[in-house]
Write an enzyme that holds these catalytic residues in place. Structure first.
Site, mmCIF file in Angstrom:
data_model
loop_
_atom_site.group_PDB
_atom_site.id
_atom_site.type_symbol
_atom_site.label_atom_id
_atom_site.label_comp_id
_atom_site.label_asym_id
_atom_site.label_seq_id
_atom_site.Cartn_x
_atom_site.Cartn_y
_atom_site.Cartn_z
ATOM 1 N N HIS A 52 0.744 -1.222 -0.134
ATOM 2 C CA HIS A 52 0.142 0.033 -0.120
ATOM 3 C C HIS A 52 0.685 1.091 0.158
ATOM 4 O O HIS A 52 0.899 2.236 -0.395
ATOM 5 C CB HIS A 52 -1.428 0.022 0.963
ATOM 6 C CG HIS A 52 -1.812 0.828 1.403
ATOM 7 N ND1 HIS A 52 -3.001 1.083 0.498
ATOM 8 C CD2 HIS A 52 -2.684 1.958 1.361
ATOM 9 C CE1 HIS A 52 -3.898 1.860 0.631
ATOM 10 N NE2 HIS A 52 -3.264 2.699 1.496
ATOM 11 N N HIS A 99 -10.425 2.495 -0.727
ATOM 12 C CA HIS A 99 -10.662 1.809 0.819
ATOM 13 C C HIS A 99 -11.729 1.204 0.707
ATOM 14 O O HIS A 99 -12.327 0.286 0.980
ATOM 15 C CB HIS A 99 -11.488 2.684 1.421
ATOM 16 C CG HIS A 99 -10.614 3.523 2.555
ATOM 17 N ND1 HIS A 99 -11.068 4.474 3.964
ATOM 18 C CD2 HIS A 99 -9.127 3.887 2.571
ATOM 19 C CE1 HIS A 99 -9.557 4.188 4.396
ATOM 20 N NE2 HIS A 99 -8.897 3.948 4.179
#
Length: 757
Positions: A52, A99
């Protein structure tokens, strides 16, 4: 190191593996440090080297994307968001992020904090957010769990965005069993900044004080970055503490305080605390500036008792920023944030040591080289094994003749079934939960347009914005599907009257360690590069979200495109997809080599009516696409276009129906003689590079004059607007005669009926 006083666990290989690091990566850390890392240092490495934050499995491919252009004010990845020059001393900051994993386990907060995080990326650039968009993917609405996720995500987006006071103006929602168990929630923000007042994520000058501003730090979101870098599983429900909790009212205060501090020129550098919180902001700022930083965690405002340095460094509590204050301006900075009732705590200093040192009550608990942790520098960069997926051997064998074609007698039922399909039906149930008009800049919002248009105050200009991607296409042909994702996003902006300028992207794929997944990712990157190069829409940055998998396999590969365009004159050139007036003449604009293709592969028609995801993605030639978009924009700027709508999901029949529904007026369409092409391909095939548009009757003859100097396009008169019904004739046979009011009911009520089931 004084870590023993914290009763931290002993660091070893097993603990490193628990933190998501590999054995090889742990050995690299030992070699770099010449010692065993402290527990805090291990946590820092685990988040900074997570997928990430580091893009370790994607960076090598991302560097191949076209990322240069005269319109770009900063290089891709250089700042918190992309920045495009739109003239008149103004820049547009825009970015899209995912998300997904948080929304899979806590849909409301996962989606809400996704909205908050992407807005912070924009206002840390000094830009005021003026609109938001989203791109959402879920499983089948027949499943109660999917309806729960869908409802929670939409409410989260709506509640946060509405309270924050930025309109949500556009987006897309798709449903497919491929997203069962792993929804995709991508949020985009767009803001305006004076080009001489752009803020930077820098920490250039040693001695400058460092402040944490905004909310207090809690235990929410700890290891959120590593959570986002692993597959969803049954254990994911236990990771709810990795999902952050947002407060839009606090974010609104933070926005105003931040912009005021930037305006007063007391800020030397600023970085949002997103993934990995204080860790990422401090290490990224110092790595990019070639400096160092000392941070005293015992000074950080916390909202929970007995928080450890490890927890404080890794917390992803929302609504926080790290600010490097200009020397001598500290009291002014504190006064601004106090006025807005926000924390502004002096927690450290920029140094010239090229080290980030973390202190706890005077003891050093971490001492690291930021370059060794930074993406593209010391962080690992991998090129994974690739293998063409075996499923393509089956999907490519699809024979359209195995499907019974529609007839004039059966076409109407097929049309109504498609119109009611959740992927095509009205998304009013979604966007009516959003405030689309706050701040009064929205010219065209969700619903009646291919892209939203937002006014740039103080100018005649507007921004045309859109998110787009058909994951089914990318699944069937990753390179071509990604080309289409860029092309269709640009086509939507063009149909709204905008000139496509640049893109941001959110690349949602499965586990990169699986060779078939990585092959798909690589091919999609190539497709994006093809299209962005041809259409001259460089990539300004974005987000990579991997490990989007569930027990049944990976999601459809979904490289979501966020397209930015500029409408030169909002009052004159803004265009919607709605039919306008009785008597308007309808046209079909396409490449000059064809107007229809005998192809139903990859279509919504094939998936909805025949339960098949098969065949190939629709054919596209990017030079032809460019010519069609140039032609459409030329017609709009000439002032003769009444409506424009691209032909996409559901094909020509659905495109015409949507224009009729949005305009609440019918039309008579005659496509003339079409030989040797299946009727379902003509009606519902999704051949690319096609746009329906209309002009007033007295301007119809001007169309060919305007397009006389544009090569490679064909424009055909196909009918006129008017009446209460939409009628469609092919080769002398009437395939459709539908009352606009009746089909509106089907279109508008499809999703509410499913949500109320």
């Amino acid at each position: 190191m004084a870590e023993s006083i914290l009763q931290a666990p002993d660091v070893d290989l097993d603990l490193a593996l628990e933190h998501g690091l590999t054995e090889e990566e742990y050995e690299w850390i030992l070699e770099e440090l010449g010692r065993t890392p402290t527990f805090v240092e291990l946590g820092i490495y685990s988040v900074m080297w997570s997928e990430h934050c580091s893009y370790k499995n994607s960076l090598a491919l991302l560097k191949t994307l076209p990322n240069k252009g005269d319109q770009l004010l900063v290089a891709a990845g250089e700042e918190n968001a992309g920045l495009v020059d739109i003239g008149e001393g103004l820049g547009v900051a825009f970015k899209i992020e995912s998300h997904n994993h948080p929304s899979a386990v806590e849909p409301y907060q996962g989606a809400a904090t996704g909205v908050g995080g992407i807005h912070r990326d924009i206002f840390t650039m000094g830009a005021r957010p003026i609109c938001a968009l989203n791109s959402l993917r879920f499983g089948s609405l027949d499943e109660p769990r999917v309806r729960y996720l869908f409802d929670g995500v939409v409410r989260g987006i709506g509640d946060y965005g509405n309270s924050f006071g930025v309109p949500t103006v556009a987006g897309e929602v798709y449903f497919d069993e491929a997203y069962e168990g792993n929804p995709l929630v991508n949020a985009m923000s767009v803001g305006i900044v004076d080009t001489d007042k752009i803020a930077s994520a820098s920490a250039d000058e040693a001695g400058c004080p460092v402040y944490i501003v905004g909310s207090s730090t809690g235990r929410d979101g700890i290891h959120g970055a590593t959570f986002a870098s692993e597959e969803i599983s049954e254990e994911s429900e236990e990771k709810r503490p990795s999902v952050q909790v947002g407060d839009p009212f606090q974010e609104k205060l933070l926005l105003e305080a931040t912009l005021e501090a930037l305006k007063e020129e007391v800020v030397a550098g600023i970085q949002d605390m997103g993934a990995a919180g204080i860790t990422s902001s401090s290490f990224e700022m110092t790595a990019s500036s070639g400096t160092g930083m000392d941070l005293h965690l015992d000074r950080v405002p916390v909202r929970e008792s007995k928080m450890t340095p490890y927890e404080i460094m890794l917390s992803e509590s929302q609504e926080r920023m790290l600010i490097v204050c200009k020397k001598g301006r500290e009291e002014e900075l504190k006064a601004i944030f106090k006025k807005w009732d926000l924390n502004a705590k002096h927690v450290g200093e920029v140094t010239d040591t090229k080290r980030v040192r973390i202190f706890w009550n005077g003891d050093v608990v971490a001492d690291l080289d930021p370059h060794h942790l930074a993406a593209g520098e010391g962080a690992p960069v991998y090129e994974r094994e690739t293998k063409e997926p075996t499923y393509l051997n089956e999907t490519r064998t699809f024979d359209p003749t195995s499907i019974q074609d529609v007839t004039p007698e059966t076409a109407s039922d097929a049309f109504l079934t498609l119109l009611e399909a959740p992927n095509i039906a009205s998304k009013r149930w979604v966007f009516e939960q959003y405030d689309t008009m706050v701040r009064t800049n929205t010219v065209v919002g969700p619903g009646p347009s291919d892209a939203a248009i937002v006014r740039v105050k103080g100018t005649d200009r507007g921004l045309a914005v859109k998110t787009d991607c058909n994951g089914r296409y990318v699944y069937l042909n990753p390179r071509r599907g990604a080309q289409i994702a860029v092309a269709e996003a640009a086509r939507n902006v063009t149909c709204a009257g905008g000139k496509p300028m640049a893109i941001t992207n959110c690349l949602n794929f499965g586990n990169p360690y699986k060779p078939e997944v990585y092959w798909t990712f690589e091919q999609a990157i190539r497709g994006m590069s093809d299209a962005c190069t041809t259409l001259e829409t460089p990539v300004t940055g974005g987000n990579v979200s991997l490990y989007n998998e569930h027990p049944e396999g990976a999601v459809f590969p979904t490289p979501t495109i966020g397209m930015l365009g500029v409408v030169d004159d909002v009052a004159e050139h803004s265009t919607t997809s709605a039919f306008q007036e009785d008597g308007d003449v309808l046209f079909l604009l396409s490449p000059d080599t064809w107007a229809h293709r005998d192809d139903i592969g990859g279509s919504e028609y094939l998936a909805t009516l025949h339960g098949m995801t098969a065949g190939d993605a629709p054919y596209i030639d990017l030079e032809e696409e460019r010519a069609v978009q140039n032609a459409m924009l030329t017609l709009i700027r000439d002032g003769i276009v009444q409506h424009a709508h691209d032909v996409s999901d559901g094909g020509l029949a659905i495109a015409l129906a949507e224009s009729a529904i949005h305009g609440q007026v019918g039309g008579q369409v005659d496509l003339g003689a079409v030989d040797d092409i299946r009727a379902d391909a003509i009606l519902f095939g999704e051949a690319q590079s096609r746009i329906t548009f209309s002009t007033r009757a007295n301007a119809a003859e001007r169309v060919k004059e305007v397009l006389a100097d544009i090569d490679g396009v064909s424009v055909r008169r196909i009918g006129e607007v008017g009446g209460a019904n939409l009628k469609l004739t092919v080769s002398g046979s009437e395939y459709l005669d539908a009352d606009v009011g009746a089909i509106s009911d089907v279109y508008e009520n499809a999703i509410p009926k499913r949500m109320n089931a």
